[in-house]
Scaffold this active site. Structure first.
Site, short mmCIF file in Angstrom:
data_model
loop_
_atom_site.label_atom_id
_atom_site.label_comp_id
_atom_site.label_asym_id
_atom_site.label_seq_id
_atom_site.Cartn_x
_atom_site.Cartn_y
_atom_site.Cartn_z
N LYS A 112 33.78 -15.31 36.06
CA LYS A 112 33.04 -15.53 34.81
C LYS A 112 32.41 -16.90 34.85
O LYS A 112 32.94 -17.81 35.51
CB LYS A 112 34.00 -15.47 33.62
CG LYS A 112 33.31 -15.13 32.32
CD LYS A 112 33.04 -13.64 32.25
CE LYS A 112 32.49 -13.19 30.95
NZ LYS A 112 32.63 -11.73 30.83
N GLY A 165 24.96 -7.27 18.19
CA GLY A 165 24.23 -7.59 19.42
C GLY A 165 24.06 -6.34 20.26
O GLY A 165 24.17 -5.21 19.76
N ASN A 166 23.86 -6.54 21.54
CA ASN A 166 23.58 -5.42 22.45
C ASN A 166 24.67 -4.36 22.45
O ASN A 166 24.38 -3.16 22.30
CB ASN A 166 23.37 -6.02 23.86
CG ASN A 166 23.41 -4.97 24.95
OD1 ASN A 166 24.47 -4.61 25.44
ND2 ASN A 166 22.26 -4.44 25.29
N1 GLU Z 1 29.61 -9.52 30.81
C1 GLU Z 1 30.00 -8.14 30.92
C2 GLU Z 1 31.51 -8.00 30.81
O1 GLU Z 1 32.20 -8.82 30.26
C3 GLU Z 1 29.43 -7.50 32.16
C4 GLU Z 1 29.84 -8.12 33.44
C5 GLU Z 1 29.04 -7.64 34.63
O2 GLU Z 1 28.21 -6.78 34.45
O3 GLU Z 1 29.29 -8.15 35.71
O4 GLU Z 1 32.04 -7.00 31.19
#
Ligand code: GLU
Length: 429
Positions: free
Chosen positions: A108, A222-223
């Site tokens: 992350k 949001g999305n």
């Molecule tokens: N940010 C999204 C999550 O928390 C997607 C992560 C990704 O697609 O790598 O799952």
């Protein structure tokens, strides 16, 4: 100090991990390895602002574990970002990729910034600066970033462009969540919200409840929230309230319409951060309540799709007795201390790292397509997504039944066992 202020996402992620490690009898070496990230990068991003001044932004990339494949996970832009939040989110990505059985690990990233107050040029400079700091530690075979809270496909494309300029070639598998036509996958925008509803659909089936007999209250607009509301509506469900953050008032508000919200109408009065215009919503007949009211609505389903620690011991008792299912669209929306209360209330919780895994699953599809430079039709992407999410749902639900544990504990057991096995096979534990 209230429970909300004390919350530390990483301590909470570690405590959850320790609890499950104990439950499955995980050996000491694997425990030590998995309770902390393998690698972390902390860096400054200097940006020349539009007024000519310089501002330095703090950036992070945390790689929790890559035993099952390259790290994978989003990058958040948020003014309250902390390294501990990024650490927790990276660990959750490891469990998320493992629970849906993707050949990927967990990572992350984040930047402490508020895009509400940054011009597009300043945001582009942050994206390019972020890549300049970590380009040698990310990429298709190491760690593949993606969008998350307040980052978009445009941010991903600026990041990819910087990576390709530095490395001198086209590497579309470096990053996912790119715009369609620029290496993005059809369906990626819808994937997280749709994935939440695929798991919700199966949960309702198992509970013997028809979607058309249900109502929902959603936190966030949001999305994830918007696509979840859309698909849930197509299954016959009725969303009666949504809450969102109001940037001008620095508070959240809940928009209620008992006969069901009109998604398109609300989208028409919403900015691209998911903020709904209060005055226009009032004109359209929405009742506006304080933000936390989303949790106390008289509905069957709660769908938290905003940030972490939104259901906690301070507010868990506000949940209406009618609520039967919580589908966690956000990452970490329920503080572990609130879980026993939900269990006592008999609420069926589809845990975040299963419910919202549709995004990373489609990101995986995007990476596969990018690496092949051959792109699938929307129907193919969505049907593959549905197959993967449904299979993961039943893998967790079967285990929960077998061991008489919650869906959250079963999901953790499955994921941690898979990751620990990969670590053992590689000789790391
Ligand atoms: N940010 C999204 C999550 O928390 C997607 C992560 C990704 O697609 O790598 O799952």
């Amino acid at each position: 100090m209230s429970k909300k202020q004390e919350f530390n996402a990483f301590s909470s992620a570690q405590a959850e991990f320790d609890r499950i490690a104990e439950l499955i009898g995980l050996e000491d070496g694997a425990r030590q390895l998995l309770r902390n990230p393998m690698r972390e990068y902390h860096f400054n991003i200097p940006v020349r602002m539009d007024d000519g001044s310089f501002q330095v932004f703090q950036g992070y990339r945390v790689q929790h574990n890559d035993a099952r494949g390259p790290c994978k996970g989003g990058i958040r832009f948020h003014p309250q970002e902390t390294v501990d939040t990024v650490r927790a989110l990276s660990m959750w990505m490891t469990w998320k990729c493992a629970v849906v059985d993707l050949p990927l690990g967990g990572g992350k990233g984040g930047v402490i910034c508020d895009p509400h107050h940054l011009s597009p040029r300043e945001q582009e400079a942050i994206c390019r600066g972020w890549v300049r700091q970590v380009f040698s530690n990310v990429g298709p075979v190491r760690d593949i970033p993606a969008p998350d809270v307040m980052t978009t496909s445009q941010h991903m494309l600026w990041m990819l462009d910087e990576y390709e300029a530095i490395n001198g070639g086209h590497y579309p598998g470096t990053i996912t969540g790119k715009p369609v036509g620029m290496g993005g996958s059809l369906g990626r925008t819808q994937a997280t919200g749709y994935g939440v509803v695929y798991t919700l659909r199966e949960a309702l089936k198992e509970l013997g409840i028809k979607p058309q007999d249900t109502t929902a209250s959603v936190q966030g607009f949001g999305n994830v929230s918007q696509y979840a509301i859309e698909l849930y509506g197509r299954l016959g469900g009725k969303t009666v309230s949504v809450s969102c953050w109001d940037q001008a008032e620095e508070a959240s508000f809940c928009f209620v319409k008992p006969e069901g919200i009109d998604l398109t109408e609300l989208q028409g009065i919403t900015d691209h951060f998911g903020g709904i215009d209060q005055a226009r919503a009032k004109d359209l007949g929405y009742k506006i309540l304080p933000g936390e009211s989303w949790i106390s609505q008289d509905v069957d389903i709660l769908l938290p799709a905003a940030l972490e620690n939104q259901i906690n011991v301070d507010n868990v008792n506000m949940i209406n007795d009618r609520v039967k299912v919580i589908a966690e669209g956000a990452n970490g929306p329920t503080a572990p201390a609130a879980d026993p209360y939900l269990k006592e209330k008999g609420i069926f919780v589809i845990p975040d790292f299963l419910a919202n895994a549709g995004g990373v699953t489609c990101s995986y599809f995007e990476q596969v397509q990018s690496n092949m430079n051959y792109f699938w039709e929307l129907g193919e992407v969505l049907s593959k997504l549905d197959v993967k999410m449904t299979a993961a749902y039943y893998a967790v639900s079967d285990l929960a039944r077998k061991h008489e544990v919650t869906m959250r504990d079963a999901g953790y057991m499955l994921a941690i066992n898979r990751v620990a096995m990969a670590c053992r096979d590689r000789g790391w534990a």
